[in-house]
Design an enzyme around this catalytic site. Structure first.
Site, PDB file in Angstrom:
ATOM      1  CG  HIS A 184      71.907  41.150  72.805  1.00  0.00           C
ATOM      2  ND1 HIS A 184      73.016  41.406  72.732  1.00  0.00           N
ATOM      3  CD2 HIS A 184      71.093  42.416  71.659  1.00  0.00           C
ATOM      4  CE1 HIS A 184      73.452  42.461  72.728  1.00  0.00           C
ATOM      5  NE2 HIS A 184      72.397  43.689  72.020  1.00  0.00           N
ATOM      6  CB  SER A 225      72.396  44.579  69.948  1.00  0.00           C
ATOM      7  OG  SER A 225      71.346  45.105  70.714  1.00  0.00           O
ATOM      8  CG  ASP A 249      74.021  38.887  75.654  1.00  0.00           C
ATOM      9  OD1 ASP A 249      73.125  39.152  75.365  1.00  0.00           O
ATOM     10  OD2 ASP A 249      74.735  39.270  74.047  1.00  0.00           O
TER      11      ASP A 249
END
Ligand SMILES: *[C@@H]1O[C@H](CO)[C@@H](O)[C@H](O)[C@H]1NC(C)=O
Ligand SMILES: *[C@@H]1O[C@H](CO)[C@@H](O)[C@H](O)[C@H]1NC(C)=O
Ligand SMILES: *[C@@H]1O[C@H](CO)[C@@H](O)[C@H](O)[C@H]1NC(C)=O
Ligand SMILES: *[C@@H]1O[C@H](CO)[C@@H](O)[C@H](O)[C@H]1NC(C)=O
Ligand SMILES: *[C@@H]1O[C@H](CO)[C@@H](O)[C@H](O)[C@H]1NC(C)=O
Ligand SMILES: *[C@@H]1O[C@H](CO)[C@@H](O)[C@H](O)[C@H]1NC(C)=O
Length: 399
Positions: A357, A46, A354
């Protein structure tokens, strides 16, 4: 006449010398010495996913994308990721996810990363554990297939020629990697001790190394490899595994997780050194993203940021993070869906987006630190990440 000729020859020699040396100087110091990457191929998790997981398993919800794209854009951030800044600074458009079949233009590269990816394939499904089934080995298979089929499909001409990379781009491209974080968390999720997690790191890195060799086998030559970040500073770890005060550092990060990340990075560096020996034609740059991220978190105020380890987008708990109500989570209230885990007021002054990240502002800051090679081994900037291999190519053209 003879003398004149000699003088003339000398003169020509001097002029030739001057021409050659200025050309060389331009090559070394000017813009001509920069590597020319016509494409970037990215593999990872991610930290560099620009839409892979979203295309396969459902879009990242709002408020992801709120700052830059103004709507969800397949990234787990309010805006751009480090890989976006890498593409931008290489003069290329943002990379589209290989899995994104809608309106993707891959002429300048493709992104094989998906959120939740590990190096090693996991023995659980995404619904059981949250880890992406598109582990690094699968990403390599996809890349290899993409390369083979790009060549075949481009030969058909028409629009395909304007959607897929030229054959020679695969050897000239920059190959970027940012993966490993999820391999570390996967062990903790199975209640492994830190010692048990450390014990499987060589296996993880062995499989990572195989993929680099695989890409080299496909013609890739320039590699830009990020190490893993300070896991112990991320709310999703801090919230899930509360630590004793003695295990916390002065910046609110959990030392055991950061130590395991640093252990991974030391071993990764060794693997990179070994790869340089085994792949003499490769230019492999190891980038110490860990130090940059930790420096930012530990000196947030100094660099114009607030609230080191607290998530910007989230809801409740000590870190504005609740694993069951992550960023974008909604709730039905009196028949209307409302977002209960929303963005903070000003993500541009926050580091953690979040709980897992980074914000666009943090990603941009991190990129600015790493782009000039200050944190690279060898200390080449991004523009020199081909190690002069393209420079030589260019010099021959000039001469
Ligand atoms: C998955 O299971 C196989 C077979 O037991 C094992 O070799 C492999 O290490 C396991 N993978 C992980 C990530 O634990
Ligand atoms: C895809 O992008 C390239 C530039 O990166 C451009 O030249 C090409 O026309 C685009 N293809 C289409 C079909 O728009
Ligand atoms: C890990 O430990 C927690 C808490 O004791 C437990 O709820 C969970 O089921 C365990 N997970 C595994 C995979 O054993
Ligand atoms: C996290 O969310 C769950 C589900 O809404 C809730 O039951 C729990 O109390 C929350 N935890 C915290 C620490 O706010
Ligand atoms: C939901 O509706 C009830 C009845 O109309 C009202 O009393 C209550 O305040 C509403 N709740 C919210 C959160 O708007
Ligand atoms: C690299 O860039 C950073 C951020 O702009 C700067 O602080 C640093 O001094 C630069 N390092 C070199 C070697 O130019």
């Amino acid at each position: 006449m003879k003398a004149m000729e000699l003088v003339g020859e000398k003169w020509i020699e001097i002029v030739t010398c001057l021409v050659i040396s200025t050309t060389l100087m331009r090559s070394v110091s000017g813009s001509e010495s920069e590597c020319i990457f016509p494409a970037i191929f990215n593999l990872g998790d991610s930290n560099s996913d620009t839409g892979g997981l979203s295309a396969a398993f459902g879009q990242a919800p709002p408020p992801n994308g709120i700052t830059y794209f103004h709507s969800p854009n397949g990234r787990f951030s309010d805006g751009r990721l480090i890989i976006d800044f890498i593409a931008e600074s290489s003069g290329l458009a943002y990379l589209r996810a290989y899995l994104d079949s809608v309106a993707s233009n891959f002429t300048h590269g493709a992104n094989f990363a998906t959120a939740g990816s590990t190096v090693r394939p996991q023995n659980t499904t995404i619904s059981q554990s949250g880890y992406s089934p598109i582990s690094l080995d699968v990403q390599f298979v996809q890349f290899s297939d993409f390369k083979t089929r790009s060549k075949l499909v481009r030969q058909q001409g028409g629009v395909f020629k304007e959607l897929l990379p030229k054959e020679e781009y695969f050897s000239q491209a920059l190959y970027t990697f940012d993966i490993g974080q999820n391999d570390l968390t996967a062990g903790y999720k199975l209640n492994f001790t830190t010692e048990q997690v450390k014990a499987y790191i060589p296996d993880v890195l062995g499989q990572f190394s195989n993929v680099i060799k695989g890409v080299y086998g496909e013609g890739g030559r320039s590699f830009w490899i990020h190490n893993t970040g300070p896991l112990g500073c991320l709310p999703y770890m801090l919230d899930r595994y509360p630590m004793k005060p003695t295990q916390m550092d002065e910046f609110g990060c959990a030392k055991p997780f950061n130590e395991v990340a640093q252990y991974f990075n030391r071993k990764l560096k060794e693997v990179v050194e070994q790869l340089r020996k085994e792949l003499p034609g490769a230019a492999i740059t190891y980038v110490d993203v860990y130090t940059v991220k930790y420096t930012l978190i530990s000196h947030a105020q100094k660099y114009g940021f607030e609230q080191g380890v607290i998530a910007c987008c989230g809801h409740g708990g000590k870190y504005n993070f609740n694993n069951t109500e992550r960023c974008g989570a909604t709730k039905r209230v009196n028949g209307t869906e409302i977002v209960i885990a929303n963005s903070c007021k000003d993500p541009s002054v926050r580091i953690i987006w979040d709980g897992i990240h980074y914000t666009e502002a943090a990603n941009k800051w991190i990129f600015q630190q790493i782009v000039n090679g200050s944190f690279s081994d060898p200390p080449h900037s991004l523009k020199r990440a081909c190690y002069g291999k393209s420079i030589r190519r260019h010099k021959f053209q000039l001469l």
